[in-house]
Design an enzyme around this catalytic site. Structure first.
Site, mmCIF file in Angstrom:
data_model
loop_
_atom_site.group_PDB
_atom_site.id
_atom_site.type_symbol
_atom_site.label_atom_id
_atom_site.label_comp_id
_atom_site.label_asym_id
_atom_site.label_seq_id
_atom_site.Cartn_x
_atom_site.Cartn_y
_atom_site.Cartn_z
ATOM 1 N N ARG A 52 0.828 -1.205 0.000
ATOM 2 C CA ARG A 52 0.000 0.000 0.000
ATOM 3 C C ARG A 52 0.870 1.265 0.000
ATOM 4 N NH1 ARG A 52 -4.414 0.507 4.629
ATOM 5 N NH2 ARG A 52 -2.591 1.080 5.855
ATOM 6 N N ARG A 105 9.421 19.086 -8.438
ATOM 7 C CA ARG A 105 10.679 18.916 -9.194
ATOM 8 C C ARG A 105 11.852 19.575 -8.485
ATOM 9 N NH1 ARG A 105 8.536 21.062 -14.911
ATOM 10 N NH2 ARG A 105 7.903 22.656 -13.429
ATOM 11 N N LYS A 151 -2.753 6.866 1.141
ATOM 12 C CA LYS A 151 -2.460 7.185 2.544
ATOM 13 C C LYS A 151 -1.418 8.296 2.544
ATOM 14 C CE LYS A 151 -2.012 4.799 6.963
ATOM 15 N NZ LYS A 151 -3.101 5.484 7.653
ATOM 16 N N GLU A 184 -16.055 6.180 6.057
ATOM 17 C CA GLU A 184 -15.322 5.542 7.140
ATOM 18 C C GLU A 184 -15.265 6.498 8.317
ATOM 19 O OE1 GLU A 184 -11.296 4.811 5.719
ATOM 20 O OE2 GLU A 184 -11.152 6.821 4.893
HETATM 21 N N1 PMP Z 1 -9.068 4.618 7.277
HETATM 22 C C1 PMP Z 1 -8.180 5.591 7.499
HETATM 23 C C2 PMP Z 1 -8.513 6.981 7.089
HETATM 24 C C3 PMP Z 1 -6.972 5.310 8.150
HETATM 25 O O1 PMP Z 1 -6.084 6.278 8.362
HETATM 26 C C4 PMP Z 1 -6.693 3.979 8.546
HETATM 27 C C5 PMP Z 1 -5.390 3.641 9.203
HETATM 28 N N2 PMP Z 1 -5.279 4.176 10.491
HETATM 29 C C6 PMP Z 1 -7.663 2.999 8.313
HETATM 30 C C7 PMP Z 1 -8.839 3.347 7.643
HETATM 31 C C8 PMP Z 1 -7.450 1.580 8.716
HETATM 32 O O2 PMP Z 1 -6.452 1.000 7.928
HETATM 33 P P1 PMP Z 1 -5.524 -0.171 8.437
HETATM 34 O O3 PMP Z 1 -6.403 -1.279 8.854
HETATM 35 O O4 PMP Z 1 -4.674 -0.506 7.265
HETATM 36 O O5 PMP Z 1 -4.732 0.386 9.585
#
Ligand code: PMP
Length: 294
Positions: A52, A105, A151, A184
């Protein structure tokens, strides 16, 4: 005793691990990161997190100056140098030092940082009682603007949502996307259970493809549950039998209230507990060993 921090190929005492004020990670949030965890001397889902990280970097056209193998080794060495068995590991790759303009750059060399620290666990009461969650007004970034699947170091969208949740006296904030569907929480993915069917929003709804999310989908399938990735509304959450969040730091944490509505029985659900138990077993028995096979 302070920690040893990996910074651009060197392990430095934490008070000497310094980054320039001209680093674009600092100036613009231009960079990517990962949060990993080790359980009893083994790094859980190391390959998934590495993948990732490289995909996030690729999406923002940031070339990580280490091969995946070299970075894997550097992560393991950083945990080992700090003699940690249970740890939280943060890997950060920024665009590096440039001038005061935006132009990437002007940043010849990305900065690579690895921090292996002690794990900061959520209070036990969160797991016993479940979280009180509220829907926040801040909507998720559009994926054609800043894709939540990346991320990136630019977490202001999530932080604004967290501030709203804090102001409302809630434990977490639920973020909807621009279409009004559930995405989320501020740092965790969300799952709901209805009559034995486990659902979670698809990545296209504006969520991070969580590593824990993926592990949980596998566990649930193994338990014989039907698992669906589908768009969810707040109503789907209000009428759920069970609801929980997943993330590397939080693991699996029950949600027992949303916007003042009690979810299910108001206590952590049976399936949630079962999945948590399987998750912990997996976390402690799998993973990449840090200390020569132990
Ligand atoms: N959503 C967000 C916005 C996150 O930052 C994270 C990680 N803290 C997750 C979901 C969960 O991801 P993971 O299970 O890979 O930690």
């Amino acid at each position: 005793m302070g920690l040893l921090i990996y910074l651009d190929g060197q392990l430095l005492p934490e008070d000497q691990a310094r980054v320039s004020v001209f680093d674009h990670g600092f100036l613009y949030g231009d960079g990517v990161f990962e949060g990993l965890r080790s359980y009893d001397g083994r790094i859980f889902c190391l390959e998934e997190h590495l993948r990732r990280l490289y995909f996030s970097a690729k999406a923002i056209m940031l070339e990580i100056p280490l091969s995946l193998e070299a970075l894997r080794k550097a992560i393991i060495e950083t945990v080992r140098a700090n003699k940690l068995r249970d740890s939280y590991i943060r890997v950060v790759v920024t665009r590096g030092v440039g001038d005061l303009g935006l132009d990437p750059r002007k940043c010849p060399r990305p900065t690579v940082i690895i921090i292996a620290s002690r794990i900061q666990l959520y209070p036990e009461s969160h797991y016993q009682k479940g979280l009180k969650v509220v829907t926040v007004a801040t909507r998720r970034n559009l994926h054609e603007s800043l894709n939540p699947a990346i991320k990136s170091l630019n977490y202001l969208n999530n932080i604004l949502a967290k501030i709203e949740a804090n102001l409302a006296g809630a434990d977490e904030g639920l973020i909807l996307n621009q279409a009004g569907y559930v995405s989320e929480c501020t740092g965790e993915n969300i799952f709901v259970l209805h009559s034995g069917i486990l659902s979670t929003p698809p990545v296209s709804a504006g969520v991070l493809a969580g590593v824990t999310r993926n592990v949980v989908m596998g566990i649930a399938t193994g338990l014989g549950l039907e698992v669906r990735e589908r768009n969810l509304t707040r109503h789907d959450l209000y009428v759920a039998d069970e609801c929980f969040l997943t993330g590397t730091a939080a693991e699996i944490v029950p949600v027992t209230s949303l916007d003042g509505r009690v979810i299910g029985s108001g206590l952590p659900g049976k399936i949630t507990k079962e999945i948590s138990e399987f998750f912990r077993q997996k976390a402690f028995s799998e993973g990449t060993p840090v200390y020569n096979g132990k």
